[in-house]
Structure formats: C-alpha cells, structure tokens
Design an enzyme around this catalytic site. Structure first.
Site, PDB file in Angstrom:
ATOM      1  N   HIS A   1       0.579  -1.105   0.324  1.00 35.48           N
ATOM      2  CA  HIS A   1       0.090  -0.295   0.387  1.00 35.48           C
ATOM      3  C   HIS A   1       0.724   1.586  -0.088  1.00 35.48           C
ATOM      4  O   HIS A   1       0.569   2.136   0.690  1.00 35.48           O
ATOM      5  CB  HIS A   1      -0.774   0.521   1.422  1.00 35.48           C
ATOM      6  CG  HIS A   1      -1.318  -1.126   1.391  1.00 35.48           C
ATOM      7  ND1 HIS A   1      -2.831  -1.522   0.989  1.00 35.48           N
ATOM      8  CD2 HIS A   1      -1.177  -2.830   2.706  1.00 35.48           C
ATOM      9  CE1 HIS A   1      -3.254  -3.015   1.050  1.00 35.48           C
ATOM     10  NE2 HIS A   1      -1.976  -2.926   2.141  1.00 35.48           N
TER      11      HIS A   1
ATOM     12  N   SER B   1      15.355  20.125 -14.931  1.00 35.33           N
ATOM     13  CA  SER B   1      14.367  21.201 -15.202  1.00 35.33           C
ATOM     14  C   SER B   1      15.056  22.100 -15.061  1.00 35.33           C
ATOM     15  O   SER B   1      16.190  22.888 -14.614  1.00 35.33           O
ATOM     16  CB  SER B   1      14.319  21.391 -13.683  1.00 35.33           C
ATOM     17  OG  SER B   1      13.346  21.918 -13.471  1.00 35.33           O
TER      18      SER B   1
END
Length: 491
Positions: A166, A296
């Site tokens: 999970h 970036s």
C-alpha cells in the site's frame, strides 16, 4: 530484407517540417522497426507475393514462362511511387494501382501478375509477414532487458531494502528480490510474444470470399492443385501453416492476439518504470542521468526520471491500442467489410512501434540503474525498530519475561518514538528508549543482532538465485547470440 538507402527513421529535409510526422518514427523508434512498417517494405513485399503466386502457378502447369518470372524478380525493388500515386488517385484502389505500376515495368509478365488473386492476397499476407517480422525484432530486445535486469538482481540478491505494501513500510525484502518481480512479469511477456509469433499463420491463396473459386477455375476443377498452390506460396513466404478457412480476410482475432500481448507488455513496463520513479523520489534508485542532462529549466538541482516517465507515457498508449482490434473484429460483417482498413493502417504499426520504443528505452534504463545504499540503510533504520518489536518480545520471553508485560512496555515506547517521528520530525529513537529502560536489560546485549537487517529478509536471496537459474536462464538460451550491444538514447 535490407533497408534501402535514405530509409533512416526521422530523416527528411526542411519540407518535412511543414507536415505532421508521427513522433513514434521521427523521434523514437528504431530504424529496423520503422522500416518494417514502411511503404518500401510493404510494396516490395506485394511484388514478392505476386512473384510467389506466379511461380507456384507455373510449377502447377499454368502457361507462365521462366522469362516472365525473371522479369518480375528483376523489378521487385524498382517501384515508381509517383506513378503508383497517380494510378491510385485515378482508380481509387491501392492494390490495382500497384498492379498497373508493376505491369508497366514488367511488360512480358503484365498479363499474369495477380492472376486469380484478390486484393487481400497481397494486403493480408503482407500484414502477416510484417507482424511476424515485427515480433522477430521485439523478442531479442525484450530478452536483453530481462538479461540486464537479471544481472542487476543477481548483484543485489541479498541487499536488504524496505518493502512496501500500500506504499506503506512493510517487512524488508531485498533489492534483487524486488527486481525479480519485474523480471517475472517480463518473462510472462516473453512467453506471450513467442506464442503469438509462433501461432501466426499465412492467409495464403484463398480468393475473394475464401472459397478459392478463382483458383479452382484456373486449374479446371483440380482441387489438389489449388491446395498445392496454397502450400507452395505459404512455404515461399516462410510460413509453416495457413489459416485453413478465411473469409476475404484472415480473422481479425489474429490482430487481437498480436496487439493484446503488446498491450500486456505495456502494462509490465508501466509498473516497472513507476516503481523506479517512486524509488527515485525516495532517492534509493536512479535511472541513468547524463553528465550534461537538465532535469528542469527552473530547478537546476532536479534529476527527473525522464526515461521512466517516457516509458510510462508510451505504455499507456500501447495499453489502449488493443481496443482497436477488439472492436474491428467485432464488426467484421460476414466474409469482410472495409471499415477495418483505415483503422488497421494506424493501430497495428503503432502497437509495434510503441513496443519497440519502450523496450529500447527500458534497456537503456536497465543498463545504467544505480542504487544508493546509504539512503536505503537510513530508511531501514527509520522503520526497522518498529518491525523488530516482535523479535524483542520473543527474546524477552526467552530471557524469562512475561509476554503481556513486555508487549505493553514496548507498545508505550513505540508510541512515544512514533510521536517523535510524526510530530517533531525527528529520527526513530525506539531503540534508545529500549536501551535506557531497565526492564529490557536482559536483552540489551542482543539488540544489535536483533536489528540486523539481514535477519529480516527471509528467503529472498535464495529465491533470487533459484528463480534466475531455473526460470530466467533457460528462457534466455535461445537469444544468447543476440545479447550484445548497449542502447544509447539520442533524445
């Protein structure tokens, strides 16, 4: 079949910049896969199929001369595309346009080109050849990815790492064991692609509605010659079997089988690359990052997992493509309808081109995967004390303690340590609390051993070794001669 000069993917002059070009070819795919779905491959294969048909018909007694066959063979690659385009504009029929173009450069053979055949003789049979050759391009690429990951898994078979369920911290596993989960999915894909490739058959010579009526007429009612022609042409095209019954086309469920296994491969690659992206966020693992690569335009420090992101992006497209052949097969009326044609011109090439791109990119990723052991160790240290509480309880019981008392004491200390982590942003200090609590003094000397990460990984290292030796290795044997070569991405 050799690629003609000037056939490189993404080539073209400035005039091409004024027209849309699929990024699958102009930006991503390999030259060999781009050529496999090229016009040059398609139309030269049509001519080759016409030659096979004429050769088979001559062998079975039709009045076709060796001179006609030699003339056809000499013109297989000499295609006047301008003339073909003009003929198609006039006739509104691509196959007949190329029959006329072929006949123009083969005047002696003109009368027997396409004898007894329907358009799907060249169209569908060429598609099956291209699908077969597409699988032959993809299979060794997939095998190379599996091989690279197998080497990585073997190297890190016993390297403890935090497991997740999970996306929450769970029991430890190893870096190599997690990699084997990826490999297992890809091995399933390898088997699926091999099966789809091996089960491809040839349409052969079946006639307008699949009854072979035109060929039965050519051979004056001799069924054995019709069957032998089908066998001869199939053999010349490199296939072992034909589809025994067809309409005008081969069943479009064949396209479903072919694209479905590629879509399934897309799901595997998406899962693998998503895991890598999540691990990159944790700074535990990174894909290759070039020396001058920019992550970036605004944030110079970033090292974005752009290769894995590209794989996920293209894999989503690949997974969706199976819907096209599913719907096409569902609406094929009776012996055929033409609403399959335009759709198949797009979805079949895109499925193979996209699979080709993601496998090449994934190979590049797997050839440069790096892990950061110190980060992995830090994450283990943050979570392992909580996971070790059961071991601490058991050790205390062996030392004469009461399980319920021990459970309550460790519960209280665990909640205090969790508050430090969650509310104060501090490190997990559970072990410091255990060491300073006199109640646990009987096992203070065992704490280091109880916290050894290698004692929490179960049989993971042994599973890796067995899996690689017994399952993965044997699957890769047939590709042993195709394992060399690294992938360098240009973009």
């Amino acid at each position: 079949m050799a690629q003609p000069a000037g056939g490189e993917a993404g080539g073209g002059g400035d005039a091409d910049l004024g027209r849309y070009r699929s990024p699958l070819v102009s930006r991503y795919s390999s030259p060999e896969m781009a050529f496999n779905f090229s016009e040059a491959k398609k139309f030269s294969t049509w001519r080759r199929l016409w030659l096979y048909l004429a050769r088979g018909e001559r062998m079975l007694g039709l009045p076709i001369t060796e001179e006609q066959l030699q003339e056809m063979e000499s013109q297989l690659e000499n295609i006047d595309y301008k003339m073909a385009a003009e003929e198609e504009k006039k006739l509104r029929h691509d196959v007949m346009a190329h029959v006329h173009t072929f006949a123009h450069c083969c005047p002696k053979a003109a009368a027997i080109i396409h004898l007894g055949a329907t358009s799907c003789y060249v169209g569908d049979n060429t598609d099956l050849i291209v699908l077969r050759d597409g699988f032959d391009i993809l299979l060794p690429k997939l095998a190379r990815v599996i091989s690279r990951l197998a080497g990585f898994a073997q190297e890190h078979a016993a390297h403890p790492t935090l497991g997740f369920t999970h996306y929450q911290p769970a029991q430890l596993t190893t870096v190599g064991k997690r990699c084997c989960l990826w490999i297992q999915d890809l091995c399933m894909d390898l088997r699926n692609l091999e099966r789809a490739r091996s089960e491809l058959r040839f349409r052969g010579v079946k006639g307008t509605t699949g009854t072979q009526a035109s060929f039965l007429q050519l051979f004056e009612g001799d069924h054995s010659k019709v069957e032998e022609l089908d066998r001869l042409v199939t053999e010349m095209a490199g296939f072992q079997q034909t589809y025994m019954v067809t309409g005008q086309t081969y069943s479009r469920k064949v396209d479903i089988d072919s694209v479905a296994v590629l879509s399934s491969l897309g799901a595997s690659v998406h899962k693998i690359c998503t895991d890598i992206r999540l691990l990159a966020n944790l700074k535990e693992m990174e894909e290759p990052f070039e020396k001058e690569q920019i992550g970036s335009s605004a944030m110079p420090y970033k090292r974005n997992p752009m290769r894995s992101e590209r794989c996920c992006s293209l894999a989503r497209h690949l997974m969706m493509l199976v819907l096209d052949p599913l719907q096409t097969a569902a609406v094929q009326w009776f012996e055929r309808t033409l609403d399959d044609s335009a759709n198949r011109r797009i979805c079949l090439p895109e499925a193979f081109l996209t699979a080709d791109v993601i496998l090449s990119t994934l190979q590049n990723i797997t050839e440069g995967l790096v892990i950061y052991p110190k980060v992995i160790e830090r994450h283990i240290r943050q979570e392992l004390p909580f996971m070790a509480t059961e071991n601490i309880i058991m050790a205390m019981v062996k030392a004469g303690g009461n399980r319920q008392d021990c459970h309550e004491r460790i519960r209280v200390l665990s909640q205090q340590a969790a508050a430090v982590v969650k509310q104060e942003g501090g490190d997990n200090d559970l072990m410091s609390r255990v060491r300073s609590d006199p109640y646990f003094s009987p096992i203070h000397g065992q704490l280091q051993l109880l916290l050894d990460p290698s004692s929490f990984i179960g049989c993971a290292p042994q599973q890796v070794v067995r899996f690689l030796e017994q399952e993965v290795g044997p699957m890769l044997v047939r590709y042993a001669s195709q394992m060399e070569g690294k992938v360098e991405l240009e973009l």
